[in-house]
Design an enzyme around this catalytic site. Structure first.
Site, PDB file in Angstrom:
ATOM      1  N   HIS A 285      31.576  50.343  31.387  1.00  0.00           N
ATOM      2  CA  HIS A 285      31.418  50.708  29.969  1.00  0.00           C
ATOM      3  C   HIS A 285      31.491  52.235  29.881  1.00  0.00           C
ATOM      4  O   HIS A 285      32.481  52.836  30.297  1.00  0.00           O
ATOM      5  CB  HIS A 285      30.094  50.093  29.480  1.00  0.00           C
ATOM      6  N   HIS A 324      40.709  46.766  28.280  1.00  0.00           N
ATOM      7  CA  HIS A 324      39.661  46.665  27.264  1.00  0.00           C
ATOM      8  C   HIS A 324      39.537  45.219  26.847  1.00  0.00           C
ATOM      9  O   HIS A 324      40.525  44.503  26.764  1.00  0.00           O
ATOM     10  CB  HIS A 324      40.014  47.538  26.047  1.00  0.00           C
ATOM     11  N   ASP A 380      38.095  56.175  27.645  1.00  0.00           N
ATOM     12  CA  ASP A 380      37.545  56.914  28.778  1.00  0.00           C
ATOM     13  C   ASP A 380      38.606  57.547  29.672  1.00  0.00           C
ATOM     14  O   ASP A 380      38.276  58.331  30.552  1.00  0.00           O
ATOM     15  CB  ASP A 380      36.676  55.980  29.633  1.00  0.00           C
TER      16      ASP A 380
HETATM   17  N1  ACO Z   1      42.466  47.724  36.607  1.00  0.00           N
HETATM   18  C1  ACO Z   1      43.097  46.684  37.194  1.00  0.00           C
HETATM   19  N2  ACO Z   1      43.095  45.426  36.719  1.00  0.00           N
HETATM   20  C2  ACO Z   1      42.415  45.214  35.592  1.00  0.00           C
HETATM   21  C3  ACO Z   1      41.718  46.244  34.918  1.00  0.00           C
HETATM   22  C4  ACO Z   1      41.758  47.537  35.460  1.00  0.00           C
HETATM   23  N3  ACO Z   1      41.138  48.551  34.878  1.00  0.00           N
HETATM   24  N4  ACO Z   1      41.119  45.737  33.828  1.00  0.00           N
HETATM   25  C5  ACO Z   1      41.411  44.425  33.810  1.00  0.00           C
HETATM   26  N5  ACO Z   1      42.203  44.111  34.876  1.00  0.00           N
HETATM   27  C6  ACO Z   1      42.785  42.812  35.194  1.00  0.00           C
HETATM   28  C7  ACO Z   1      41.732  41.847  35.705  1.00  0.00           C
HETATM   29  O1  ACO Z   1      41.613  41.926  37.101  1.00  0.00           O
HETATM   30  C8  ACO Z   1      42.297  40.528  35.233  1.00  0.00           C
HETATM   31  O2  ACO Z   1      43.370  40.189  36.077  1.00  0.00           O
HETATM   32  P1  ACO Z   1      43.618  38.637  36.494  1.00  0.00           P
HETATM   33  O3  ACO Z   1      44.010  37.953  35.215  1.00  0.00           O
HETATM   34  O4  ACO Z   1      44.695  38.693  37.504  1.00  0.00           O
HETATM   35  O5  ACO Z   1      42.313  38.131  37.033  1.00  0.00           O
HETATM   36  C9  ACO Z   1      42.907  40.867  33.881  1.00  0.00           C
HETATM   37  O6  ACO Z   1      43.256  42.253  33.963  1.00  0.00           O
HETATM   38  C10 ACO Z   1      41.980  40.623  32.713  1.00  0.00           C
HETATM   39  O7  ACO Z   1      40.830  41.423  32.919  1.00  0.00           O
HETATM   40  P2  ACO Z   1      39.355  40.977  32.556  1.00  0.00           P
HETATM   41  O8  ACO Z   1      38.450  41.412  33.659  1.00  0.00           O
HETATM   42  O9  ACO Z   1      39.324  39.529  32.158  1.00  0.00           O
HETATM   43  O10 ACO Z   1      39.085  41.836  31.253  1.00  0.00           O
HETATM   44  P3  ACO Z   1      37.679  42.047  30.573  1.00  0.00           P
HETATM   45  O11 ACO Z   1      37.939  41.999  29.135  1.00  0.00           O
HETATM   46  O12 ACO Z   1      36.651  41.127  31.104  1.00  0.00           O
HETATM   47  O13 ACO Z   1      37.265  43.521  31.048  1.00  0.00           O
HETATM   48  C11 ACO Z   1      37.054  45.849  31.145  1.00  0.00           C
HETATM   49  C12 ACO Z   1      37.418  44.646  30.282  1.00  0.00           C
HETATM   50  C13 ACO Z   1      35.620  45.686  31.704  1.00  0.00           C
HETATM   51  C14 ACO Z   1      37.063  47.096  30.275  1.00  0.00           C
HETATM   52  C15 ACO Z   1      38.071  45.959  32.301  1.00  0.00           C
HETATM   53  O14 ACO Z   1      39.364  46.151  31.766  1.00  0.00           O
HETATM   54  C16 ACO Z   1      37.724  47.077  33.267  1.00  0.00           C
HETATM   55  O15 ACO Z   1      36.923  46.861  34.184  1.00  0.00           O
HETATM   56  N6  ACO Z   1      38.324  48.302  33.102  1.00  0.00           N
HETATM   57  C17 ACO Z   1      38.009  49.423  33.938  1.00  0.00           C
HETATM   58  C18 ACO Z   1      36.693  50.068  33.513  1.00  0.00           C
HETATM   59  C19 ACO Z   1      36.834  50.809  32.214  1.00  0.00           C
HETATM   60  O16 ACO Z   1      37.741  51.604  31.996  1.00  0.00           O
HETATM   61  N7  ACO Z   1      35.841  50.584  31.334  1.00  0.00           N
HETATM   62  C20 ACO Z   1      35.776  51.250  30.028  1.00  0.00           C
HETATM   63  C21 ACO Z   1      36.071  50.299  28.919  1.00  0.00           C
HETATM   64  S1  ACO Z   1      36.041  51.118  27.370  1.00  0.00           S
HETATM   65  C22 ACO Z   1      34.433  51.309  27.052  1.00  0.00           C
HETATM   66  O17 ACO Z   1      33.575  50.582  27.423  1.00  0.00           O
HETATM   67  C23 ACO Z   1      34.057  52.463  26.291  1.00  0.00           C
END
Ligand code: ACO
Length: 470
Positions: A285, A324, A380
């Site tokens: 987050h 996201h 971010d």
């Molecule tokens: N890098 C690589 N792969 C990713 C990323 C990433 N940053 N984000 C999602 N994916 C992939 C997942 O592994 C998944 O792949 P799969 O279908 O092969 O299993 C797919 O994309 C879907 O991802 P989910 O985890 O289901 O997405 P979710 O909505 O649960 O998570 C989140 C969202 C937590 C923001 C995620 O994208 C993440 O961890 N990003 C990196 C951390 C980040 O930048 N957080 C800030 C978010 S903005 C904020 O809070 C202000």
């Protein structure tokens, strides 16, 4: 004690394209159910009438992490994740960022409309005159170890503020609620700056009433001492103010959900804000901005970007600042932040990490892994690079997110308290553990009372509600 909220009247959904009825056939029993659809949603409690046998509990909806469950009706922030749209109280984020200050936007989020001239001057007066911290809060902060993470200090100090304002427990008094809103928005930059000064061993710089919100914060951060003059750079103060506008609210994100969930038990707003800040601290987050810069520093140069992309695609790490839950296209805040970066670099000099970030974005956005998963830069991805250029230490980045998000948390908290449909947040579960079993004592079975019959004897004419649980 807070007064009970009036029960929500049961009104049939008004005719509209997103209202109507959903017919469901339970193939286990052949029974047909007609469920009301209101504003594009069915009520999860309407599923409860669906049961295979009368003695079985009603149907639950199973939604780990709330990926497709609306927990409230909200009039604060609108997001269209497919089209990259973000609006506060109906205003596009681009318009607010271009022409309104953070404190005007904070007023908008909390009150629902932009302030008139007199409302603004009263609002600014209250915020400016609540920025001081009690001397004992300083002493409390002095107790942290020198290398304590400033976000952990922020979380704990917000909770500690609850002990200084015991009247805040009276959450049903509107006047008291707004007083805590002034205090929280006013004091959060002071707590943030003191956390930084504590970790660097510098003397605390107290707030100045003659500076703007962000100028005051910059002065508390960087002024060497009371006897040394310091004039905050107006371009940097303005850029920080615009960044605060972009971070002010984001509907039901993890930290706002924490604010609402804790607030739903009628805890005081300082305890709620501490919980929300704790949720924001996590690297998935608000802690992501810190992790992005650490990741870019580790990569170091454009040439090493493909290696990082390879590790991400092999599932060995996440690309921080990408992806996201709601945005499945470009986060509009990330686009605006790129523009602010250029304004800041004109004053501070170019942060070389921006070139690594741009190369990373270019490669990622043309790679099938990211295209197929609809992963784009989020807020971010670029914010940390600007904060670093402004001289903020990396571990202060989540704290810089918490300062403006305070207004969004308060708006969400007040809306939750005023919503007659909201009760204590208490999700259900699907139990997957062992069935009943019994203790064995040296080979002898412990006698147990037979459980009471669990047959539902309620009249079938009434739609049964979920089993009361606390
Ligand atoms: N890098 C690589 N792969 C990713 C990323 C990433 N940053 N984000 C999602 N994916 C992939 C997942 O592994 C998944 O792949 P799969 O279908 O092969 O299993 C797919 O994309 C879907 O991802 P989910 O985890 O289901 O997405 P979710 O909505 O649960 O998570 C989140 C969202 C937590 C923001 C995620 O994208 C993440 O961890 N990003 C990196 C951390 C980040 O930048 N957080 C800030 C978010 S903005 C904020 O809070 C202000």
């Amino acid at each position: 004690m807070p007064a009970r909220k009036p029960r929500a009247p049961k009104v049939p959904p008004a005719p509209s394209p997103s209202n109507g009825f959903l017919n469901v056939v339970d193939e286990r029993t052949g029974t047909n159910y007609r469920l009301a659809v209101e504003d594009g949603a069915v009520r999860a409690t309407d599923l409860h009438q669906i049961r295979a046998k009368p003695e079985e509990p009603g149907l639950l909806s199973y939604d780990p992490s709330f990926t497709n469950t609306a927990s409230c009706r909200s009039a604060i922030t609108f997001i269209d994740g497919d089209r990259g749209i973000l609006r506060y109280r109906g205003y596009p984020i681009e318009e607010l960022a271009a022409s309104k200050s953070y404190l005007e936007v904070a007023y908008l989020l909390i009150h629902g409309s932009l302030p008139t001239k007199s409302q603004l001057s009263e609002w600014l007066y209250h915020i400016t005159h609540h920025t001081m911290l009690h001397e004992n809060v300083q002493k409390f902060m002095d107790g942290f170890h020198h290398d304590a993470h400033p976000m952990a200090m922020m979380v704990s100090t917000l909770a500690a503020l609850s002990t200084f304002y015991p009247d805040a427990k009276n959450i049903s008094d509107e006047h008291i609620r707004y007083q805590q809103a002034y205090r929280l928005i006013a004091k959060v930059p002071t707590v943030a700056a003191f956390a930084h000064r504590h970790s660097t061993g510098m003397p605390y710089i107290h707030p100045s009433n003659d500076l703007s919100y962000t100028e005051n914060f910059l002065a508390m951060m960087y002024r060497p001492s009371w006897t040394t003059q310091y004039t905050p750079d107006p371009v940097l103060a303005k850029a920080l103010d615009t960044l605060f506008v972009l971070h002010a609210d984001h509907e039901q994100n993890c930290s706002s959900n924490a604010m609402r969930a804790v607030g739903s038990s009628h805890a005081d707003p300082y305890s709620c804000a501490a919980a929300a800040a704790a949720a924001l601290y996590g690297p998935l987050h608000g802690g992501a901005n810190e992790q992005v810069v650490r990741m870019l520093q580790e990569v170091g140069s454009k040439e090493r970007v493909p290696q990082l992309i390879r590790q991400v695609k092999e599932g060995r790490r996440l690309l921080m600042g990408f992806g996201h839950r709601i945005y499945k296209s470009y986060d509009p805040r990330a686009r605006l932040i790129q523009q602010i970066a250029e304004e800041v670099f004109a004053v501070t000099g170019r942060n070389p990490l921006i070139d690594v970030a741009l190369a990373l974005e270019n490669i990622a956005l043309s790679d099938d892994y990211f295209i197929s998963r609809r992963l784009y830069p989020n807020v971010d991805f670029y914010s940390g690079i600007i904060y670093q250029a402004m001289g903020f230490p990396t571990d202060m980045f989540p704290v810089l997110f918490a300062i403006p998000r305070m207004s969004g948390w308060i708006a969400q908290w007040i809306e939750m308290l005023q919503d007659p449909e909201q009760k204590i947040a208490r999700p259900r579960q699907v139990y997957i553990g062992l069935p009943e079993r019994h203790l064995e004592v040296t080979g002898v079975r412990v006698p147990v009372r037979r459980p009471a019959r669990t047959v539902d004897t309620r009249p079938r004419s009434r739609a049964p509600g979920p089993t009361p649980a606390r």
